[in-house]
Motif scaffolding. Sequence first.
Motif, PDB file in Angstrom:
ATOM      1  N   MET A 196     -31.709  42.032  37.568  1.00  0.00           N
ATOM      2  CA  MET A 196     -30.240  40.895  38.168  1.00  0.00           C
ATOM      3  C   MET A 196     -29.395  41.919  37.885  1.00  0.00           C
ATOM      4  O   MET A 196     -29.630  42.988  37.774  1.00  0.00           O
ATOM      5  N   GLU A 197     -28.366  42.348  37.852  1.00  0.00           N
ATOM      6  CA  GLU A 197     -26.886  42.603  37.682  1.00  0.00           C
ATOM      7  C   GLU A 197     -25.965  41.956  37.413  1.00  0.00           C
ATOM      8  O   GLU A 197     -26.127  40.237  37.290  1.00  0.00           O
ATOM      9  N   ARG A 198     -24.977  42.570  36.255  1.00  0.00           N
ATOM     10  CA  ARG A 198     -23.832  41.877  36.275  1.00  0.00           C
ATOM     11  C   ARG A 198     -22.633  42.696  36.132  1.00  0.00           C
ATOM     12  O   ARG A 198     -22.636  43.925  36.258  1.00  0.00           O
ATOM     13  N   HIS A 199     -20.709  42.805  36.668  1.00  0.00           N
ATOM     14  CA  HIS A 199     -20.129  43.663  36.594  1.00  0.00           C
ATOM     15  C   HIS A 199     -19.463  43.191  35.675  1.00  0.00           C
ATOM     16  O   HIS A 199     -18.628  41.600  34.556  1.00  0.00           O
ATOM     17  N   HIS A 220     -18.100  34.115  36.958  1.00  0.00           N
ATOM     18  CA  HIS A 220     -17.099  34.752  35.482  1.00  0.00           C
ATOM     19  C   HIS A 220     -18.064  36.083  35.129  1.00  0.00           C
ATOM     20  O   HIS A 220     -19.046  36.514  35.508  1.00  0.00           O
ATOM     21  N   VAL A 221     -16.305  36.812  34.729  1.00  0.00           N
ATOM     22  CA  VAL A 221     -16.686  38.466  34.215  1.00  0.00           C
ATOM     23  C   VAL A 221     -18.385  38.566  33.585  1.00  0.00           C
ATOM     24  O   VAL A 221     -18.173  37.188  32.432  1.00  0.00           O
ATOM     25  N   GLY A 222     -19.367  39.304  33.865  1.00  0.00           N
ATOM     26  CA  GLY A 222     -20.021  39.431  33.445  1.00  0.00           C
ATOM     27  C   GLY A 222     -21.496  38.677  32.839  1.00  0.00           C
ATOM     28  O   GLY A 222     -22.860  38.762  32.745  1.00  0.00           O
ATOM     29  N   THR A 223     -21.469  37.986  34.192  1.00  0.00           N
ATOM     30  CA  THR A 223     -22.349  36.694  34.216  1.00  0.00           C
ATOM     31  C   THR A 223     -23.344  37.761  34.703  1.00  0.00           C
ATOM     32  O   THR A 223     -23.594  38.028  35.930  1.00  0.00           O
ATOM     33  N   LYS A 237     -19.095  54.017  40.238  1.00  0.00           N
ATOM     34  CA  LYS A 237     -20.294  53.572  39.617  1.00  0.00           C
ATOM     35  C   LYS A 237     -20.399  54.150  38.099  1.00  0.00           C
ATOM     36  O   LYS A 237     -19.705  55.306  38.443  1.00  0.00           O
ATOM     37  N   PRO A 238     -21.279  53.899  37.767  1.00  0.00           N
ATOM     38  CA  PRO A 238     -21.700  53.025  37.121  1.00  0.00           C
ATOM     39  C   PRO A 238     -21.099  51.676  36.310  1.00  0.00           C
ATOM     40  O   PRO A 238     -21.580  50.804  36.204  1.00  0.00           O
ATOM     41  N   ASP A 239     -19.705  51.944  37.106  1.00  0.00           N
ATOM     42  CA  ASP A 239     -18.295  50.762  35.649  1.00  0.00           C
ATOM     43  C   ASP A 239     -18.169  49.765  36.119  1.00  0.00           C
ATOM     44  O   ASP A 239     -18.570  48.555  35.369  1.00  0.00           O
ATOM     45  N   ASP A 240     -18.916  49.171  37.739  1.00  0.00           N
ATOM     46  CA  ASP A 240     -18.817  48.313  37.790  1.00  0.00           C
ATOM     47  C   ASP A 240     -20.441  47.427  38.288  1.00  0.00           C
ATOM     48  O   ASP A 240     -19.769  46.556  38.431  1.00  0.00           O
ATOM     49  N   GLU A 241     -20.721  47.957  37.677  1.00  0.00           N
ATOM     50  CA  GLU A 241     -22.387  46.961  37.785  1.00  0.00           C
ATOM     51  C   GLU A 241     -23.716  48.100  36.361  1.00  0.00           C
ATOM     52  O   GLU A 241     -23.683  48.661  36.796  1.00  0.00           O
TER      53      GLU A 241
END
Length: 158
Positions: free
Chosen positions: A65-68, A114-117, A141-145
């Motif tokens: 899974m990923e999150r931003h 939502h941010v961080g989901t 990257k990797p800040d964005d995800e």
Amino acid sequence: MTRTLRLEPLTAEAFAPFGDVVGAIEPGGGAKLSETLVALPGAATPRLGFNNAKAWDLPLTATEMERHNLSSQCFVPLDVSRWVMVVAPDLDGRPDPAALRAFVATGDQAVNYHVGTWHHPLRVLDRPGRFAVLMWTTGHKPDDEEWSTLPEPLQIEA
Ligand SMILES: NC(=O)N[C@@H](O)C(=O)O
Ligand code: NI
């Protein structure tokens, strides 16, 4: 060991802990997202992306899974049949494996994570689907995800 998760129909109510759903809009009607379109400090660059996502068959298998963490991420279907989102609340910095949810959306439903989901990357069913995707980025990257590997593969079924 693979865990199985059944798809639930996407509704704004069910998805509320994870993001917004904007459903079909009647002629003359309208809807807008505002406060939940979020760019945190560092994510100063808006990115409106357009993609043509390939179609996948069910069952889907999810392993990560990923999150931003600095931005919301809004998927607007342009020409889509059905599409799938897998989400989970956070548990100590990882997706909570006990609280994973899988939803199936129609091509009339837009979704704003939502941010961080925690979410699985976009998965489209039936035929390729075109989307516009709005988020804010740091530009590198990797800040964005952030990615997290699930403790066991997840099989998503109808
Ligand atoms: N980066 C991008 O456009 N997609 C992923 O973040 C995703 O959630 O599918
Ligand atoms: Ni994403």
